[in-house]
Design a protein around this motif. Structure first.
Motif, PDB file in Angstrom:
ATOM      1  N   ALA A  63       0.787  -1.233   0.000  1.00  0.00           N
ATOM      2  CA  ALA A  63       0.000   0.000   0.000  1.00  0.00           C
ATOM      3  C   ALA A  63       0.817   1.279   0.000  1.00  0.00           C
ATOM      4  CB  ALA A  63      -0.938   0.021   1.216  1.00  0.00           C
ATOM      5  N   ASP A  64       2.153   1.193   0.140  1.00  0.00           N
ATOM      6  CA  ASP A  64       2.956   2.401   0.218  1.00  0.00           C
ATOM      7  C   ASP A  64       3.580   2.732  -1.133  1.00  0.00           C
ATOM      8  OD1 ASP A  64       4.666   0.000   0.822  1.00  0.00           O
ATOM      9  OD2 ASP A  64       6.237   1.513   0.648  1.00  0.00           O
ATOM     10  N   HIS A  65       3.934   4.003  -1.313  1.00  0.00           N
ATOM     11  CA  HIS A  65       4.493   4.453  -2.582  1.00  0.00           C
ATOM     12  C   HIS A  65       5.757   3.691  -2.968  1.00  0.00           C
ATOM     13  CE1 HIS A  65       1.793   7.938  -2.462  1.00  0.00           C
ATOM     14  NE2 HIS A  65       2.190   8.243  -3.686  1.00  0.00           N
ATOM     15  N   ALA A  66       6.655   3.508  -2.007  1.00  0.00           N
ATOM     16  CA  ALA A  66       7.935   2.873  -2.329  1.00  0.00           C
ATOM     17  C   ALA A  66       7.733   1.456  -2.841  1.00  0.00           C
ATOM     18  CB  ALA A  66       8.843   2.867  -1.098  1.00  0.00           C
ATOM     19  N   GLY A  67       6.931   0.671  -2.129  1.00  0.00           N
ATOM     20  CA  GLY A  67       6.682  -0.704  -2.541  1.00  0.00           C
ATOM     21  C   GLY A  67       5.920  -0.786  -3.849  1.00  0.00           C
ATOM     22  N   LEU A  68       4.939   0.110  -4.030  1.00  0.00           N
ATOM     23  CA  LEU A  68       4.142   0.103  -5.258  1.00  0.00           C
ATOM     24  C   LEU A  68       4.965   0.552  -6.459  1.00  0.00           C
ATOM     25  CD1 LEU A  68       0.849   1.533  -3.748  1.00  0.00           C
ATOM     26  CD2 LEU A  68       1.078  -0.712  -4.844  1.00  0.00           C
ATOM     27  N   THR A  69       5.880   1.499  -6.248  1.00  0.00           N
ATOM     28  CA  THR A  69       6.754   1.924  -7.346  1.00  0.00           C
ATOM     29  C   THR A  69       7.648   0.781  -7.802  1.00  0.00           C
ATOM     30  OG1 THR A  69       6.784   4.184  -6.483  1.00  0.00           O
ATOM     31  CG2 THR A  69       8.471   3.612  -8.086  1.00  0.00           C
ATOM     32  N   ALA A  70       8.244   0.092  -6.830  1.00  0.00           N
ATOM     33  CA  ALA A  70       9.112  -1.046  -7.162  1.00  0.00           C
ATOM     34  C   ALA A  70       8.324  -2.133  -7.876  1.00  0.00           C
ATOM     35  CB  ALA A  70       9.752  -1.591  -5.891  1.00  0.00           C
ATOM     36  N   TRP A  71       7.111  -2.421  -7.382  1.00  0.00           N
ATOM     37  CA  TRP A  71       6.269  -3.452  -8.012  1.00  0.00           C
ATOM     38  C   TRP A  71       5.916  -3.045  -9.443  1.00  0.00           C
ATOM     39  CZ3 TRP A  71       1.234  -2.555  -9.766  1.00  0.00           C
ATOM     40  CH2 TRP A  71       0.578  -3.679 -10.281  1.00  0.00           C
ATOM     41  N   ALA A  72       5.489  -1.788  -9.633  1.00  0.00           N
ATOM     42  CA  ALA A  72       5.056  -1.337 -10.960  1.00  0.00           C
ATOM     43  C   ALA A  72       6.215  -1.345 -11.955  1.00  0.00           C
ATOM     44  CB  ALA A  72       4.435   0.056 -10.864  1.00  0.00           C
ATOM     45  N   LEU A  73       7.381  -0.870 -11.540  1.00  0.00           N
ATOM     46  CA  LEU A  73       8.527  -0.865 -12.452  1.00  0.00           C
ATOM     47  C   LEU A  73       8.928  -2.279 -12.837  1.00  0.00           C
ATOM     48  CD1 LEU A  73      10.771   1.956 -10.962  1.00  0.00           C
ATOM     49  CD2 LEU A  73       9.639   1.970 -13.188  1.00  0.00           C
ATOM     50  N   VAL A  93      10.386  15.306  -9.994  1.00  0.00           N
ATOM     51  CA  VAL A  93      10.793  15.610  -8.626  1.00  0.00           C
ATOM     52  C   VAL A  93      10.194  16.963  -8.280  1.00  0.00           C
ATOM     53  CG1 VAL A  93      12.714  16.017  -7.050  1.00  0.00           C
ATOM     54  CG2 VAL A  93      12.916  14.262  -8.825  1.00  0.00           C
ATOM     55  N   VAL A  94       9.437  17.018  -7.210  1.00  0.00           N
ATOM     56  CA  VAL A  94       8.670  18.226  -6.920  1.00  0.00           C
ATOM     57  C   VAL A  94       9.564  19.399  -6.554  1.00  0.00           C
ATOM     58  CG1 VAL A  94       7.075  19.241  -5.239  1.00  0.00           C
ATOM     59  CG2 VAL A  94       6.498  17.105  -6.375  1.00  0.00           C
ATOM     60  N   HIS A  95      10.529  19.197  -5.659  1.00  0.00           N
ATOM     61  CA  HIS A  95      11.290  20.346  -5.155  1.00  0.00           C
ATOM     62  C   HIS A  95      12.762  20.256  -5.539  1.00  0.00           C
ATOM     63  CE1 HIS A  95      11.811  23.932  -2.840  1.00  0.00           C
ATOM     64  NE2 HIS A  95      10.663  23.806  -2.195  1.00  0.00           N
ATOM     65  N   GLY A  96      13.233  21.267  -6.243  1.00  0.00           N
ATOM     66  CA  GLY A  96      14.644  21.357  -6.589  1.00  0.00           C
ATOM     67  C   GLY A  96      15.362  22.458  -5.847  1.00  0.00           C
ATOM     68  N   GLY A  97      14.636  23.179  -4.962  1.00  0.00           N
ATOM     69  CA  GLY A  97      15.251  24.239  -4.196  1.00  0.00           C
ATOM     70  C   GLY A  97      15.853  25.320  -5.081  1.00  0.00           C
ATOM     71  N   ASN A 128       9.031  10.761  -4.804  1.00  0.00           N
ATOM     72  CA  ASN A 128       9.912  10.969  -5.949  1.00  0.00           C
ATOM     73  C   ASN A 128      11.242  10.257  -5.735  1.00  0.00           C
ATOM     74  OD1 ASN A 128       8.890  14.460  -5.925  1.00  0.00           O
ATOM     75  ND2 ASN A 128       7.825  12.722  -6.816  1.00  0.00           N
ATOM     76  N   LEU A 129      11.777  10.360  -4.534  1.00  0.00           N
ATOM     77  CA  LEU A 129      13.052   9.711  -4.221  1.00  0.00           C
ATOM     78  C   LEU A 129      12.918   8.193  -4.202  1.00  0.00           C
ATOM     79  CD1 LEU A 129      14.286  12.177  -1.474  1.00  0.00           C
ATOM     80  CD2 LEU A 129      15.393  11.755  -3.662  1.00  0.00           C
ATOM     81  N   SER A 130      11.775   7.689  -3.763  1.00  0.00           N
ATOM     82  CA  SER A 130      11.584   6.234  -3.763  1.00  0.00           C
ATOM     83  C   SER A 130      11.536   5.701  -5.184  1.00  0.00           C
ATOM     84  CB  SER A 130      10.313   5.847  -2.988  1.00  0.00           C
ATOM     85  OG  SER A 130       9.141   6.240  -3.669  1.00  0.00           O
ATOM     86  N   GLY A 131      11.044   6.514  -6.134  1.00  0.00           N
ATOM     87  CA  GLY A 131      11.054   6.104  -7.534  1.00  0.00           C
ATOM     88  C   GLY A 131      12.468   5.998  -8.085  1.00  0.00           C
ATOM     89  N   ILE A 132      13.315   6.941  -7.695  1.00  0.00           N
ATOM     90  CA  ILE A 132      14.723   6.892  -8.112  1.00  0.00           C
ATOM     91  C   ILE A 132      15.410   5.678  -7.509  1.00  0.00           C
ATOM     92  CG2 ILE A 132      16.945   8.071  -7.917  1.00  0.00           C
ATOM     93  CD1 ILE A 132      15.376  10.730  -8.074  1.00  0.00           C
ATOM     94  N   ALA A 133      15.138   5.408  -6.226  1.00  0.00           N
ATOM     95  CA  ALA A 133      15.753   4.262  -5.546  1.00  0.00           C
ATOM     96  C   ALA A 133      15.301   2.943  -6.165  1.00  0.00           C
ATOM     97  CB  ALA A 133      15.411   4.293  -4.063  1.00  0.00           C
ATOM     98  N   ALA A 134      14.005   2.838  -6.481  1.00  0.00           N
ATOM     99  CA  ALA A 134      13.488   1.600  -7.080  1.00  0.00           C
ATOM    100  C   ALA A 134      14.092   1.371  -8.457  1.00  0.00           C
ATOM    101  CB  ALA A 134      11.967   1.666  -7.171  1.00  0.00           C
ATOM    102  N   THR A 135      14.285   2.446  -9.213  1.00  0.00           N
ATOM    103  CA  THR A 135      14.902   2.326 -10.545  1.00  0.00           C
ATOM    104  C   THR A 135      16.348   1.871 -10.428  1.00  0.00           C
ATOM    105  OG1 THR A 135      13.468   4.089 -11.386  1.00  0.00           O
ATOM    106  CG2 THR A 135      15.423   3.556 -12.672  1.00  0.00           C
ATOM    107  N   ARG A 136      17.072   2.441  -9.481  1.00  0.00           N
ATOM    108  CA  ARG A 136      18.469   2.040  -9.272  1.00  0.00           C
ATOM    109  C   ARG A 136      18.573   0.553  -8.916  1.00  0.00           C
ATOM    110  NH1 ARG A 136      22.469   6.116  -6.015  1.00  0.00           N
ATOM    111  NH2 ARG A 136      23.200   7.216  -7.868  1.00  0.00           N
ATOM    112  N   LYS A 137      17.642   0.095  -8.122  1.00  0.00           N
ATOM    113  CA  LYS A 137      17.687  -1.308  -7.707  1.00  0.00           C
ATOM    114  C   LYS A 137      17.389  -2.240  -8.877  1.00  0.00           C
ATOM    115  CE  LYS A 137      15.958  -4.495  -4.187  1.00  0.00           C
ATOM    116  NZ  LYS A 137      15.077  -4.653  -2.992  1.00  0.00           N
TER     117      LYS A 137
END
Length: 392
Positions: A63-73, A93-97, A128-137
């Protein structure tokens, strides 16, 4: 020769959107979405094109974004492998400062910097960061590009980015950044096709979805926007309050004994359409409700949008074109009519039949202001910028 593909990842506060883009002609050949994340309904997935209709449904309990992103990718990789080789992944990525005013190739230093902005966009940046992490994995050696919602607004004059606070805070980066930049970039890109020469005039774009903001443009560049240091500022939204008296925050902490975390949750997750109506944060639900509090919530949403549009019109010196986009802006004829009713003094007049048909041109023939209802496509911007940075 193997076809090269770009995958786009767009993580929102309650959804995940993925695109599959063919590099040779930059055509999106498939799209998948995971919806209703973090809701009582629970997440569900759907897809079209590129065999993504075979993506299936998330496993029970995920149910969480990180797990769902990894599953979807992982599922996307499994169904598109016979169409070509995934060559790059682009992320919203929403915020680039203040540091990032354009898309960048992701590396460890970029990730570390983006982690420092989590507190400024707590409903989006971690996803957004969890999507980058899931892609790297999944694809350790694949190039990734971060495309920022804040970057489009870096063209604003300093006075539009500055808040009336001690200068040392401004110098440390406490600025009005603005968001929804990928959506605004897409509208700026396609606007000449719909508005002709007026596209380079005085334009207000209303991105009205679960999150909502306005952007005033001159020559299709951002001059003013309603969101500020965080995505909590500006318009009333689905669950976010938008702009309120800062004294309310002090009152809740000092006089009602609420913690900063409790106030954060109240303003980010319990306010807006949900808080005022007590019914739903979904405009579609409110529009079919007989509860008078639902009507009050919709009236307040329109009133706030109208007031802020007047403010943005001051910043750009008037109004030539008004564009409605995103879920509410594109598909709620009723809300468009409510907001337009507040803007008659600027020359906004709708054609009721065209508005009911969702346009794209919804203004009356004699309206001094051209009013449009257009689709936004953040994924197209992500794909285009990823191809530019990685493939030249």
């Amino acid at each position: 020769m193997t076809e090269q593909l770009i995958i786009t990842v767009n993580a929102g506060s309650s959804s995940l959107k993925f695109g599959v883009v063919r590099l040779s002609d930059m055509e999106e050949i498939g799209r998948a979405e995971v919806e209703s994340i973090g809701t009582l309904r629970g997440p569900s997935a759907k897809g079209r094109g590129a065999h993504l209709e075979e993506i299936g449904q998330p496993p029970e309990g995920l149910a969480d974004h990180a797990g769902l992103t990894a599953w979807a990718l992982d599922r996307i990789a499994a169904v598109v492998h016979n169409l070509g080789e995934v060559a790059a992944v682009g992320h919203r990525v929403v915020h680039g400062g203040a540091r990032f005013d354009a898309p960048v190739v992701v590396d460890d230093a970029v990730i570390a910097a983006l982690e420092g902005f989590v507190a400024l966009a707590p409903n989006h940046q971690p996803h957004n960061l969890s999507g980058i992490a899931a892609t790297r994995k999944l694809w350790p050696d694949l190039p990734q590009v971060a495309c920022f919602d804040t970057a489009f607004h870096r063209s604003q004059p300093r006075i539009a980015q500055t808040m009336p606070i001690p200068r040392e805070l401004t110098d440390e980066g406490v600025l009005r950044y603005g968001f929804h930049g990928l959506s605004y970039a897409h509208i700026a890109h396609v606007l000449p096709d719909h508005a002709g020469p007026r596209a380079d005039g005085r334009v207000i774009v209303a991105h009205l979805g679960h999150g909502a903001s306005l952007c005033g443009m001159l020559a299709r560049r951002s001059v003013a926007t309603t969101m500020g240091f965080t995505a909590l500022d500006g318009l009333m939204m689905g669950k976010r309050s938008g702009a309120i008296d800062p004294g309310v925050v002090l009152h809740l902490i000092r006089d009602r004994g609420m913690t900063a975390a409790e106030v954060d949750r109240l303003l980010n997750a319990r306010s807006g359409l949900l808080g005022v109506s007590g019914v739903s944060d979904d405009m579609r639900v409110l529009e079919t409700s007989s509860d008078p509090k639902a009507e009050e919530a919709m009236a307040l949403f329109a009133y706030r949008a109208g007031r802020e549009a007047g403010s943005v019109a001051v910043a750009i010196g008037g109004l030539d074109v008004l564009v409605f986009t995103a879920g509410i802006g594109r598909y709620s004829a009723g809300m468009r009519a409510r907001i337009a009713a507040h803007l008659g003094f600027l020359g906004v007049t709708l054609d009721p039949a065209a508005n009911a048909a969702h346009g794209p041109v919804i203004s009356a023939a004699a309206s001094p202001v051209l009013v449009l209802a257009l689709d936004t496509d953040e994924e197209a911007v992500i794909a285009r910028e990823t191809a530019r940075l990685i493939f030249g």
